[in-house]
Scaffold this active site. Sequence first.
Site, PDB file in Angstrom:
ATOM      1  N   VAL A 129      99.410-101.800  -9.760  1.00 22.06           N
ATOM      2  CA  VAL A 129     100.542-101.475  -8.888  1.00 22.06           C
ATOM      3  C   VAL A 129     101.238-100.243  -9.460  1.00 22.06           C
ATOM      4  O   VAL A 129     101.779-100.277 -10.572  1.00 22.06           O
ATOM      5  CB  VAL A 129     101.528-102.652  -8.777  1.00 22.06           C
ATOM      6  CG1 VAL A 129     102.664-102.293  -7.821  1.00 22.06           C
ATOM      7  CG2 VAL A 129     100.822-103.912  -8.305  1.00 22.06           C
ATOM      8  N   ASP A 130     101.198 -99.143  -8.699  1.00 15.28           N
ATOM      9  CA  ASP A 130     101.858 -97.898  -9.093  1.00 15.28           C
ATOM     10  C   ASP A 130     103.277 -97.897  -8.540  1.00 15.28           C
ATOM     11  O   ASP A 130     103.475 -98.039  -7.328  1.00 15.28           O
ATOM     12  CB  ASP A 130     101.096 -96.692  -8.546  1.00 15.28           C
ATOM     13  CG  ASP A 130      99.665 -96.620  -9.067  1.00 15.28           C
ATOM     14  OD1 ASP A 130      99.428 -97.044 -10.202  1.00 15.28           O
ATOM     15  OD2 ASP A 130      98.786 -96.132  -8.312  1.00 15.28           O
ATOM     16  N   VAL A 131     104.255 -97.717  -9.405  1.00 13.18           N
ATOM     17  CA  VAL A 131     105.655 -97.819  -8.972  1.00 13.18           C
ATOM     18  C   VAL A 131     106.466 -96.617  -9.427  1.00 13.18           C
ATOM     19  O   VAL A 131     106.161 -95.970 -10.427  1.00 13.18           O
ATOM     20  CB  VAL A 131     106.317 -99.112  -9.487  1.00 13.18           C
ATOM     21  CG1 VAL A 131     105.610-100.341  -8.974  1.00 13.18           C
ATOM     22  CG2 VAL A 131     106.351 -99.133 -11.007  1.00 13.18           C
ATOM     23  N   TYR A 142     103.707 -97.313  -4.503  1.00 16.61           N
ATOM     24  CA  TYR A 142     102.916 -96.251  -3.902  1.00 16.61           C
ATOM     25  C   TYR A 142     101.423 -96.520  -4.095  1.00 16.61           C
ATOM     26  O   TYR A 142     101.019 -97.216  -5.035  1.00 16.61           O
ATOM     27  CB  TYR A 142     103.249 -94.893  -4.539  1.00 16.61           C
ATOM     28  CG  TYR A 142     104.597 -94.342  -4.138  1.00 16.61           C
ATOM     29  CD1 TYR A 142     104.712 -93.370  -3.151  1.00 16.61           C
ATOM     30  CD2 TYR A 142     105.763 -94.803  -4.742  1.00 16.61           C
ATOM     31  CE1 TYR A 142     105.955 -92.860  -2.775  1.00 16.61           C
ATOM     32  CE2 TYR A 142     107.011 -94.304  -4.383  1.00 16.61           C
ATOM     33  CZ  TYR A 142     107.090 -93.333  -3.394  1.00 16.61           C
ATOM     34  OH  TYR A 142     108.325 -92.844  -3.027  1.00 16.61           O
ATOM     35  N   ASN A 172     101.926 -99.672 -13.407  1.00 12.59           N
ATOM     36  CA  ASN A 172     101.812 -98.272 -13.812  1.00 12.59           C
ATOM     37  C   ASN A 172     103.038 -97.495 -13.346  1.00 12.59           C
ATOM     38  O   ASN A 172     103.302 -97.405 -12.146  1.00 12.59           O
ATOM     39  CB  ASN A 172     100.534 -97.685 -13.198  1.00 12.59           C
ATOM     40  CG  ASN A 172     100.202 -96.303 -13.731  1.00 12.59           C
ATOM     41  OD1 ASN A 172     100.827 -95.809 -14.661  1.00 12.59           O
ATOM     42  ND2 ASN A 172      99.209 -95.669 -13.131  1.00 12.59           N
TER      43      ASN A 172
END
Length: 253
Positions: A129-131, A142, A172
């Site tokens: 999970v890109d945050v 995102y 991430n």
Amino acid sequence: MLRSRVIPCLLIHNKGLVKTIKFQEPKYVGDPINAVKILNEKEVDELVVLDIDATVNNVEPDYELIAHLAAECRMPFCYGGGVKTAGQAKKIIQLGVEKIALSSAAIDNPEVLEQIGQAIGCQSVVVVVDVKKSLFGGYDIYTHNGKRKVKKELVNLVQEFETLGIGELVINSIDNDGVMKGYDLKLADRVRESVSLPITFLGGAGSIEDIAGLVDRFKLIGAAAGSLFVFKGKYRAVLINYLSKEDKERIFY
């Protein structure tokens, strides 16, 4: 006795090893196969390799490159990039990869996680999970290398993933990517308080002290880093490296 894992994360772009800063301007830093050979000698805990082209370009995973990496790799190996189906995941596992990482596919179609879990085992399913920090103190999610904002709330999403039975979560930080000024501990706290899944945090590690601080705070955790294990010194000279024996003693004992 279980201990935290310290995990180099390698990014692949145009078949080369690159590093980014805040997900922007990938800089070529070498050959990924050569990097794996060096990390083998360093006795790395685990390796994560993310192909940052596959999903954005809507192409299949590069099975030939994955096979070469897996054949060389002598440590647990997690691959991510372009995986959308159980069939793709199974094919990659058969090449010698231990874990499959998904991001946009998992967020857009969470049911695929159950399908992949049935095909390769839930313990081998990882969600990245890109945050990024929002204007009001929260975090936005995102996908597609930080280009596509997701209309889902972070805590609700990670709790959904836990309900679906995934093996691991990687959080991430886009803001901290490549900056080398420390992990976002507020973000780490928020996610760790929300789920009991195994979690790895990525984005921001610039020193052994950063990793030691994360491990001390959460005890059993995955501490991942890219730039820290690719660059050396204030001028960011390219040098593939890992924890020394002394570093491990500082962190774990």
